[in-house]
Design an enzyme around this catalytic site. Structure first.
Site, PDB file in Angstrom:
ATOM      1  N   TYR A   1       0.833  -1.214   0.000  1.00 40.52           N
ATOM      2  CA  TYR A   1       0.000   0.000   0.000  1.00 40.52           C
ATOM      3  C   TYR A   1       0.866   1.262   0.000  1.00 40.52           C
ATOM      4  O   TYR A   1       0.590   2.216  -0.730  1.00 40.52           O
ATOM      5  CB  TYR A   1      -0.935  -0.007   1.213  1.00 40.52           C
ATOM      6  CG  TYR A   1      -1.723   1.288   1.356  1.00 40.52           C
ATOM      7  CD1 TYR A   1      -2.610   1.697   0.372  1.00 40.52           C
ATOM      8  CD2 TYR A   1      -1.566   2.093   2.484  1.00 40.52           C
ATOM      9  CE1 TYR A   1      -3.334   2.884   0.503  1.00 40.52           C
ATOM     10  CE2 TYR A   1      -2.288   3.273   2.628  1.00 40.52           C
ATOM     11  CZ  TYR A   1      -3.170   3.663   1.628  1.00 40.52           C
ATOM     12  OH  TYR A   1      -3.868   4.825   1.775  1.00 40.52           O
TER      13      TYR A   1
ATOM     14  N   GLU B   1     -14.214  -0.763   6.269  1.00 43.26           N
ATOM     15  CA  GLU B   1     -14.209   0.554   5.602  1.00 43.26           C
ATOM     16  C   GLU B   1     -15.477   0.645   4.749  1.00 43.26           C
ATOM     17  O   GLU B   1     -15.909  -0.351   4.183  1.00 43.26           O
ATOM     18  CB  GLU B   1     -12.943   0.677   4.734  1.00 43.26           C
ATOM     19  CG  GLU B   1     -12.825   1.990   3.974  1.00 43.26           C
ATOM     20  CD  GLU B   1     -11.482   2.145   3.237  1.00 43.26           C
ATOM     21  OE1 GLU B   1     -10.428   1.907   3.857  1.00 43.26           O
ATOM     22  OE2 GLU B   1     -11.510   2.484   2.044  1.00 43.26           O
TER      23      GLU B   1
HETATM   24  C1  3EB Z   1      -8.128   6.396   6.070  1.00 42.06           C
HETATM   25  O1  3EB Z   1      -9.010   7.125   6.496  1.00 42.06           O
HETATM   26  C2  3EB Z   1      -8.512   4.992   5.681  1.00 42.06           C
HETATM   27  O2  3EB Z   1      -5.516   5.386  -0.034  1.00 42.06           O
HETATM   28  O3  3EB Z   1      -7.099   6.001  -1.380  1.00 42.06           O
HETATM   29  C3  3EB Z   1      -9.517   5.625   2.941  1.00 42.06           C
HETATM   30  C4  3EB Z   1      -9.874   6.128   1.689  1.00 42.06           C
HETATM   31  C5  3EB Z   1      -8.261   5.119   3.146  1.00 42.06           C
HETATM   32  C6  3EB Z   1      -8.934   6.130   0.637  1.00 42.06           C
HETATM   33  C7  3EB Z   1      -6.706   5.664  -0.262  1.00 42.06           C
HETATM   34  C8  3EB Z   1      -7.333   5.136   2.104  1.00 42.06           C
HETATM   35  C9  3EB Z   1      -7.671   5.636   0.859  1.00 42.06           C
HETATM   36  O4  3EB Z   1      -6.948   6.771   5.952  1.00 42.06           O
HETATM   37  C10 3EB Z   1      -7.863   4.538   4.448  1.00 42.06           C
END
Ligand code: 3EB
Length: 326
Positions: free
Chosen positions: A134, A318
């Site tokens: 990631y 999520e």
């Molecule tokens: C967060 O709030 C959770 O890497 O595109 C949420 C939405 C999250 C998009 C992305 C990651 C992404 O950080 C993770």
């Protein structure tokens, strides 16, 4: 006008009205294609019961094409675009090139990016350099987006970043031409692009939500809500506790909608989600979260549960979706 559906079946609309299709499948399938419509296959179904088609259609005729490794369809108002990158030891360069192509294509056709879905198989595993896949992905994305526009942070689209059960990286997105999207942050959360270094060499690049106004303005527009999880400030709240993570996620969504409502003089709430996808790390938790979010949203939300990993290894759930402003 565009419409979307989560359907067990392939589109029944005439091919010339299909902007794009994401096949949420129990295996990796054929590569991205444009015939009979732009389509990409995503291995997100843990079993055949979880498979479905995410279908974006238009009331207008759609033009399709390929650009570099992208497939796309657009109707003059909305652009759908997708790419699937093969699995690799490291993703940074391919992701940067793909995002640059995306931005170039949108720009050449006159569109503004407002929503991107990112799926990285084995998202919490290390790449060949010992960097989490990631975080590796985030580097390529940040490099492309900072390159693309001088004022890149104010133009970041809504996004989600989760796993997949097989394949490499799949990215698909929407962009708008006639209506300029407006991006929002969540006052309860540190903007992702300002996350501290502990989460990786480059911050995730996305906004918490993007609003595409309708013909009369925000009030008949659609709000695309980013992947929202149990993150308060920049920290994971309740690591390992599914129930409390669900509750915190709902609080975050509620807070975001209140904030957007205040900014746009509209009154929106959780019941205004027309579509939502819930990503759950452990397939065994899928029935619980399905029930939990069915209660949260009520009966007017098309809901899909996908058993995939989440970008932070301590996050169990999520949620993202589309809200009808009203
Ligand atoms: C967060 O709030 C959770 O890497 O595109 C949420 C939405 C999250 C998009 C992305 C990651 C992404 O950080 C993770």
């Amino acid at each position: 006008m565009i419409t979307m559906a989560y359907s067990p079946f392939a589109p029944v609309a005439p091919p010339e009205h299909v902007l794009g299709v994401v096949r949420h499948a129990p295996a990796t399938g054929e590569p991205a294609s444009v015939d009979p419509w732009p389509a990409v296959t995503l291995h997100t179904a843990a079993n055949p019961d979880q498979s479905f088609h995410e279908i974006w259609t238009s009331t207008r005729p759609v033009r399709t094409g390929r650009y570099k490794n992208l497939v796309y369809g657009h109707d003059g108002e909305t652009l759908f675009c997708a790419a699937d990158l093969p699995d690799a030891d490291r993703f940074r360069d391919d992701v940067r090139e793909t995002y640059l192509a995306l931005v170039e294509l949108a720009r050449d056709l006159g569109y503004h990016l407002f929503r991107v879905w990112n799926h990285v198989a084995g998202i919490n595993a290390d790449n060949a350099d010992g960097l989490e896949r990631y975080r590796d992905f985030c580097q390529g994305r940040a490099e492309a987006l900072e390159d693309a526009t001088k004022d890149w942070i104010t133009d970041l689209p809504a996004a989600s970043g989760v796993g997949a059960l097989g394949g490499g990286v799949v990215v698909y997105c929407l962009a708008s031409r006639t209506r300029r999207p407006v991006h929002f942050e969540n006052p309860r959360q540190v903007p992702a692009y300002r996350y501290p270094r502990q989460y990786g060499p480059r911050s995730p690049s996305f906004a918490r939500a993007s609003l595409v106004p309708g013909t009369t303005g925000p009030a008949d527009g659609l709000l695309y809500v980013s992947g929202t999880a149990s993150v308060v400030g920049h920290e994971t709240a309740f690591p390992g506790d599914l129930k409390r993570q669900c509750r915190t996620t709902v609080e975050n969504l509620d807070h975001l909608l209140k904030h957007v409502g205040e900014q746009t003089n509209t009154s929106i709430g959780l019941g205004d989600f027309r579509f939502a996808k819930v990503y759950v790390r452990h397939d065994a938790d899928a029935p619980f979260v399905a029930e939990e979010f069915r209660r949260t949203f009520g009966d007017n939300t098309a809901l899909q549960v996908l058993s995939v990993d989440i970008c932070r290894s301590d996050l169990l759930v999520e949620v993202e979706g589309v809200v009808e402003m009203a």
